[in-house]
Design an enzyme around this catalytic site. Sequence first.
Site, PDB file in Angstrom:
ATOM      1  N   ASP A 145       0.789  -1.246   0.000  1.00 55.57           N
ATOM      2  CA  ASP A 145       0.000   0.000   0.000  1.00 55.57           C
ATOM      3  C   ASP A 145       0.824   1.301   0.000  1.00 55.57           C
ATOM      4  O   ASP A 145       0.502   2.245   0.748  1.00 55.57           O
ATOM      5  CB  ASP A 145      -0.955   0.021   1.202  1.00 55.57           C
ATOM      6  N   ASP A 190      -4.510  -0.807  -1.728  1.00 53.25           N
ATOM      7  CA  ASP A 190      -5.786  -0.685  -1.037  1.00 53.25           C
ATOM      8  C   ASP A 190      -6.739  -0.075  -2.076  1.00 53.25           C
ATOM      9  O   ASP A 190      -6.392   0.943  -2.706  1.00 53.25           O
ATOM     10  CB  ASP A 190      -5.576   0.262   0.156  1.00 53.25           C
ATOM     11  N   HIS A 214     -10.694   0.691  -2.541  1.00 50.19           N
ATOM     12  CA  HIS A 214     -12.046   0.672  -1.989  1.00 50.19           C
ATOM     13  C   HIS A 214     -13.066   1.346  -2.902  1.00 50.19           C
ATOM     14  O   HIS A 214     -12.787   2.418  -3.468  1.00 50.19           O
ATOM     15  CB  HIS A 214     -12.072   1.440  -0.653  1.00 50.19           C
ATOM     16  N   HIS A 254     -17.558   2.172   0.745  1.00 51.58           N
ATOM     17  CA  HIS A 254     -16.923   1.136   1.579  1.00 51.58           C
ATOM     18  C   HIS A 254     -17.287   1.274   3.058  1.00 51.58           C
ATOM     19  O   HIS A 254     -17.328   2.387   3.594  1.00 51.58           O
ATOM     20  CB  HIS A 254     -15.405   1.183   1.417  1.00 51.58           C
ATOM     21  N   HIS A 302     -10.488   6.875   1.878  1.00 52.02           N
ATOM     22  CA  HIS A 302      -9.123   6.808   1.334  1.00 52.02           C
ATOM     23  C   HIS A 302      -9.064   5.740   0.251  1.00 52.02           C
ATOM     24  O   HIS A 302      -9.870   4.809   0.243  1.00 52.02           O
ATOM     25  CB  HIS A 302      -8.123   6.468   2.454  1.00 52.02           C
ATOM     26  N   LYS A 355      -6.912  -5.059  -2.968  1.00 52.21           N
ATOM     27  CA  LYS A 355      -7.645  -5.631  -1.829  1.00 52.21           C
ATOM     28  C   LYS A 355      -8.553  -4.574  -1.236  1.00 52.21           C
ATOM     29  O   LYS A 355      -8.326  -3.379  -1.421  1.00 52.21           O
ATOM     30  CB  LYS A 355      -6.648  -6.149  -0.782  1.00 52.21           C
ATOM     31  N   CYS A 369      -1.853  -2.765   7.759  1.00 48.92           N
ATOM     32  CA  CYS A 369      -1.766  -3.696   6.626  1.00 48.92           C
ATOM     33  C   CYS A 369      -0.471  -4.507   6.603  1.00 48.92           C
ATOM     34  O   CYS A 369      -0.484  -5.677   6.229  1.00 48.92           O
ATOM     35  CB  CYS A 369      -2.007  -2.951   5.324  1.00 48.92           C
TER      36      CYS A 369
HETATM   37  C1  VGL Z   1      -4.503   0.675   5.835  1.00 50.51           C
HETATM   38  C2  VGL Z   1      -6.061   1.583   7.231  1.00 50.51           C
HETATM   39  C3  VGL Z   1      -7.036   1.457   6.271  1.00 50.51           C
HETATM   40  C4  VGL Z   1      -3.067   0.258   5.620  1.00 50.51           C
HETATM   41  C5  VGL Z   1      -5.457   0.528   4.854  1.00 50.51           C
HETATM   42  O1  VGL Z   1      -2.635   0.183   4.450  1.00 50.51           O
HETATM   43  O2  VGL Z   1      -2.377   0.014   6.634  1.00 50.51           O
HETATM   44  N1  VGL Z   1      -4.807   1.181   7.018  1.00 50.51           N
HETATM   45  N2  VGL Z   1      -6.721   0.925   5.082  1.00 50.51           N
HETATM   46 ZN    ZN Z   2      -8.169   0.935   3.521  1.00 50.02          ZN
END
Ligand code: VGL
Ligand code: ZN
Length: 202
Positions: free
Chosen positions: A12, A50, A52, A56, A85, A110, A155
């Site tokens: 990410d 990430d 979404h 979401h 996000h 994901k 993550c």
């Molecule tokens: C993440 C919070 C929400 C991450 C992703 O990549 O750690 N944290 N979505």
């Molecule tokens: Zn996320």
Amino acid sequence: MQPETHALIVIDVQNDFCPGGALAVADGDAVVPVINALIRQFPARVLTQDWHPADHASFAGNHPGAAPFSVVDMPYGPQVLWPAHCVQGTAGAAFHPGLDSDAADLILRKGFRAGIDSYSAFFENDRTTPTGLEGYLRNRGITRVTLTGLATDFCVAWSALDAARLGFAVTVRLDACRAIDLDGSLAAALGRMRDAGVTLEG
Ligand code: VGL
Ligand code: ZN
């Protein structure tokens, strides 16, 4: 060069997790040069994104009256409500422009189902719905993974714990990660990773 059985997984490294982004991780962009210096030393290279939909369930804005960073109970367990996000197709969801994303063999997305989050690169947050990454790595004969990216305590940690549970040898390069650190979440994640036999380096 690392052996054929060793994959680098970059979690990410997206604009929304970097300074100026919607869910900025302090110093998040500092991981970019460290990852760029590592990635071509690995014979297998996976980047995650990430990814979404706007509706979401992990977005605070989709829960009327809920504050960002509060926790709600979802059918699959507790869920932190984040600022919106990494919405699919937006600039915030794109990789940091300095990341050597051309080096990737596989880009795994994901968190694309509206009703469930997916911190881990291996399983969604119910801890049972697979993303397909395990099969990909096993098909390539990978036995060892090194994890880098954002965020250390969400993550990256969830991916490292799942990889260890699946029987991969797991290293987390802390110098190539940065944390959100919500209410002690970094210390807790480091403890859980150590207990699971994850090697913490850097
Ligand atoms: C993440 C919070 C929400 C991450 C992703 O990549 O750690 N944290 N979505
Ligand atoms: Zn996320």
